[in-house]
Design a protein around this motif. Structure first.
Motif, PDB file in Angstrom:
ATOM      1  N   MET A 366       0.813  -1.206   0.000  1.00 15.95           N
ATOM      2  CA  MET A 366       0.000   0.000   0.000  1.00 15.95           C
ATOM      3  C   MET A 366       0.859   1.275   0.000  1.00 15.95           C
ATOM      4  N   SER A 367       2.147   1.136   0.429  1.00 18.61           N
ATOM      5  CA  SER A 367       2.998   2.338   0.424  1.00 18.61           C
ATOM      6  C   SER A 367       3.302   2.759  -1.023  1.00 18.61           C
ATOM      7  N   PHE A 373      -2.304   5.760  -6.633  1.00 22.88           N
ATOM      8  CA  PHE A 373      -3.736   5.790  -7.000  1.00 22.88           C
ATOM      9  C   PHE A 373      -4.603   6.633  -6.060  1.00 22.88           C
ATOM     10  N   GLY A 374      -4.012   7.234  -5.029  1.00 19.48           N
ATOM     11  CA  GLY A 374      -4.758   8.149  -4.151  1.00 19.48           C
ATOM     12  C   GLY A 374      -5.995   7.478  -3.577  1.00 19.48           C
ATOM     13  N   GLY A 375      -7.150   8.138  -3.748  1.00 18.49           N
ATOM     14  CA  GLY A 375      -8.421   7.659  -3.180  1.00 18.49           C
ATOM     15  C   GLY A 375      -8.863   6.315  -3.744  1.00 18.49           C
ATOM     16  N   ASP A 376      -8.343   5.902  -4.892  1.00 16.31           N
ATOM     17  CA  ASP A 376      -8.729   4.620  -5.516  1.00 16.31           C
ATOM     18  C   ASP A 376      -7.862   3.457  -5.023  1.00 16.31           C
ATOM     19  N   ALA A 379      -9.628   0.393  -3.575  1.00 14.86           N
ATOM     20  CA  ALA A 379     -10.413  -0.299  -4.601  1.00 14.86           C
ATOM     21  C   ALA A 379      -9.497  -1.063  -5.554  1.00 14.86           C
ATOM     22  N   VAL A 380      -8.323  -0.517  -5.837  1.00 13.50           N
ATOM     23  CA  VAL A 380      -7.367  -1.223  -6.702  1.00 13.50           C
ATOM     24  C   VAL A 380      -6.896  -2.500  -5.993  1.00 13.50           C
ATOM     25  N   ALA A 381      -6.656  -2.392  -4.661  1.00 11.22           N
ATOM     26  CA  ALA A 381      -6.223  -3.588  -3.905  1.00 11.22           C
ATOM     27  C   ALA A 381      -7.304  -4.666  -3.952  1.00 11.22           C
ATOM     28  N   ASP A 405     -14.206   1.389 -11.337  1.00 10.83           N
ATOM     29  CA  ASP A 405     -15.182   2.388 -11.817  1.00 10.83           C
ATOM     30  C   ASP A 405     -14.976   2.727 -13.291  1.00 10.83           C
ATOM     31  N   GLY A 406     -14.749   1.708 -14.099  1.00 11.98           N
ATOM     32  CA  GLY A 406     -14.622   1.904 -15.535  1.00 11.98           C
ATOM     33  C   GLY A 406     -13.255   2.382 -15.991  1.00 11.98           C
TER      34      GLY A 406
END
Ligand code: GAP
Length: 594
Positions: A366-367, A373-376, A379-381, A405-406
């Motif tokens: 996550m670091s 990806f900031g706020g995403d 969701a990417v994880a 989210d597309g």
């Protein structure tokens, strides 16, 4: 029997009548009178006995008002519609599909697109049944059948009256599975009201806006659970499969449940099992099996949740009426509530032996994901984890692509922390499948009345009688003192009625009018036995006696009062009246006085 005669008898004798007459009546709502309420209750008891108690199932009672999200999940908000066409002249609303079926050869207009129904209305010059104006050019629209309401004051929650009792069972599945200790198969039943804002209610109890359903939701593991088919394998059934309905010379298949399941005519053994159980039950409560069939739904006719469906249909007044449906609902309902609700609608299926399996996992750094990806990032994880389960090969490349989210995000494979581990699993979570026998109680009641309606001649007079099965007849017996002028007769009649009631029988007492009239009144409501107290019964030496008259044959025997409760109980449990005529003195029919 003619519909009009049934409706007239039903009203005159207190079976059922249109509700709210003092306020002009409300179409689609019926009140059951004293006879009808008793008949309906007996049908429900017989159903409870067969489909709940004898099957080892459990019954619940859930609210009739449910919040909107339930029906978003179930699909009823989206798809529980009928085809509406409104007359431009008089404003009357009609079922467009029914008008088309009545005027053309089309058997299942509901399955057609609205535009095609509009074309059929135009081409066949179909007119408004109320005022005769042409309906050509009028739009055919979808009309949702649910009654909406508000739960609580002000901006309270939107709710609906349930259109089927089933949803009250499905939404409680997370708790109900606990009561079953998580073991499949198990069945939950419910008898209670359902509501549909029908466009055109009609036919007495046949199409109402409030009606009673008796439903069974059988939860199964489709891979391992089999029904006890051997219990009904030899039950004979008259089937009308979908393939036969579409042939010009299509015909019934007279077969057994066992054969129909074996040759695939009935696709699901569970559906076959319940068709067999239902067949036996309908015979038991007095449906005329010559006026009965099981018809398979055509593909376009099935409800949004059903993978396969058979209807039990009875013939009433020349029409075939759907009185019950037997649907294979698959995992449709539980999956939907699992996705929409906040609880778990699966069960844990334990393996016989624990299994060691390889499981692909990720442990993203996550670091790196955070700044990238900031706020995403979270969701990417999650997307990486889902991808690892679905397509572990994707992590063999240097970068991995995931969609959030597309938007597609590229992640270095070594940042994903992909690994394959060996884990020992004791079981898995599965979504049970549902098999659903669903009965309309009112339609069953109307079928029983129509099939029991008989006329004949007794003592040179025409009579009407209902040959209802004793188990469902509103009353078990009626007691009459032959005359009211003799207190000895009324006293004994009172005592006989009280003793029979104490023995658990539902008993009418009637002392008005001639004895012939009293018999006719009981015949018309289907009372199987009439007990008359006459002078011969009290003036002879020895034990007091009464006469017992059997409804259908009008035959009578004289028997001791002390034997009465026992003999009637045996007759009501199925012993034939001939057995009594062998043992006791027979009497002339319908005695007037003595
Ligand atoms: N849970 C499945 C279900 O509700 P359905 O075929 O729509 O299936 C089941 O309804 C039964 O309820 C029907 O076979 C019929 O006997 C009865 N029923 C349905 N709509 C009715 C109505 N408007 N009036 C009286 N009975 C109705």
């Amino acid at each position: 029997m003619a519909d009009a005669a049934l409706v007239e008898l039903a009203k005159r004798r207190g079976f059922f009548f249109g509700s709210n007459g003092a306020y002009g009546g409300t179409a689609g709502f019926y009140t059951f009178g004293p006879q009808g309420a008793a008949l309906k209750r007996n049908v429900e008891s017989a159903w409870r006995d067969r489909f709940t108690l004898q099957e080892g199932n459990r019954e619940i009672e859930s609210p009739t008002v449910m919040p909107e999200p339930v029906f978003e999940a179930s699909g009823h908000l989206e798809t529980f519609d009928d085809m509406l066409v409104e007359c431009g002249e008089c404003g009357d609303s009609h079922r467009a599909d029914h008008l088309v079926e009545d005027a053309t050869d089309v058997e299942d207009a509901e399955a057609l697109p609205a535009e095609e129904v509009e074309t059929l209305i135009r081409d066949h010059e179909i007119a408004c049944p109320a005022c005769g104006s042409p309906l050509a050019g009028r739009d055919v629209e979808d009309f949702n059948l649910m009654f909406a309401t508000d739960i609580g004051p002000g901006d309270g929650q939107r709710g609906y009256l349930r259109p089927e009792t089933a949803q009250g069972i499905f939404v409680e599945f997370p708790r109900l599975k606990e009561y079953a200790r998580g073991n499949l198969p198990f069945g939950i039943t419910q008898i209670g009201p359902a509501y549909r804002n029908e466009i055109a209610p009609r036919g007495g109890l046949l199409r109402l806006r409030e009606f009673t359903q008796a439903e069974l939701e059988q939860f199964i593991d489709p891979e391992t659970d089999d029904p006890p088919l051997e219990r009904v394998t030899d039950v004979e059934v008259r089937l009308y499969p979908a393939a036969e309905q579409t042939k010009p010379d299509g015909d019934y298949r007279h077969t057994t449940v066992g054969e129909a399941v074996a040759d695939g005519t009935i696709g699901s053994p569970w559906v076959g099992y319940y068709l067999g159980v239902a067949m036996e039950w309908y015979e038991r409560i007095g449906v005329d099996l010559n006026r009965f069939r099981f018809r398979q739904h055509l593909a376009g006719e099935r409800a949004h949740y059903a993978a396969d469906c058979w209807d039990a249909e009875s013939e009433v007044d020349g029409d075939w009426i759907e009185i019950a449906g037997f649907a294979y609902r698959g995992d449709y309902d539980l999956s939907k509530h699992d996705a929409y609700g906040d609880d778990t609608f699966t069960v844990f299926k334990r393996y016989d032996e624990p299994k060691t399996v390889e499981r692909a996992t990720v442990d993203p750094d996550m670091s790196v994901l955070g700044p990238a990806f900031g706020g995403d990032a979270a969701a990417v994880a999650d997307a990486l984890e889902t991808l690892a389960e679905r397509d572990p090969e994707a992590f063999a490349a240097e970068t991995v692509a995931v969609e959030v989210d597309g938007e597609t995000h590229e992640v270095d494979a070594d940042v994903a922390g992909f690994a394959v581990e060996e884990v020992t699993e004791t079981g898995e979570h599965i979504t049970p499948h549902v098999v659903e026998p669903s009965f309309g109680v009112g339609r069953t009641v109307q079928t029983l009345l129509a099939h029991a309606y008989e006329t004949d001649e007794v003592d040179d007079e025409e009579r009407t009688y209902l040959s209802l099965a004793p188990e469902v007849a509103p009353r078990d017996a009626a007691v009459f003192p032959l005359v009211t002028s003799d207190e000895r007769l009324t006293a004994l009649a009172d005592r006989v009625a009280a003793d029979l009631r104490a023995a658990g029988l539902a008993v009418s007492y009637d002392d008005s009018g001639s004895i012939g009239r009293r018999y006719r009144r009981q015949d018309e409501v289907g009372t199987p036995f009439c007990v008359t107290v006459d002078r011969d019964g009290i003036e002879t030496d020895g034990a007091e006696t009464v006469t017992v008259r059997e409804r259908d044959s009008a035959a009578q025997v004289r028997l001791p009062v002390d034997e009465l409760a026992g003999e009637l109980t045996r007759l009501l449990s199925g012993e034939s009246f001939e057995a009594l005529t062998d043992r006791y003195e027979t009497v002339e029919t319908d005695v007037e006085t003595n």
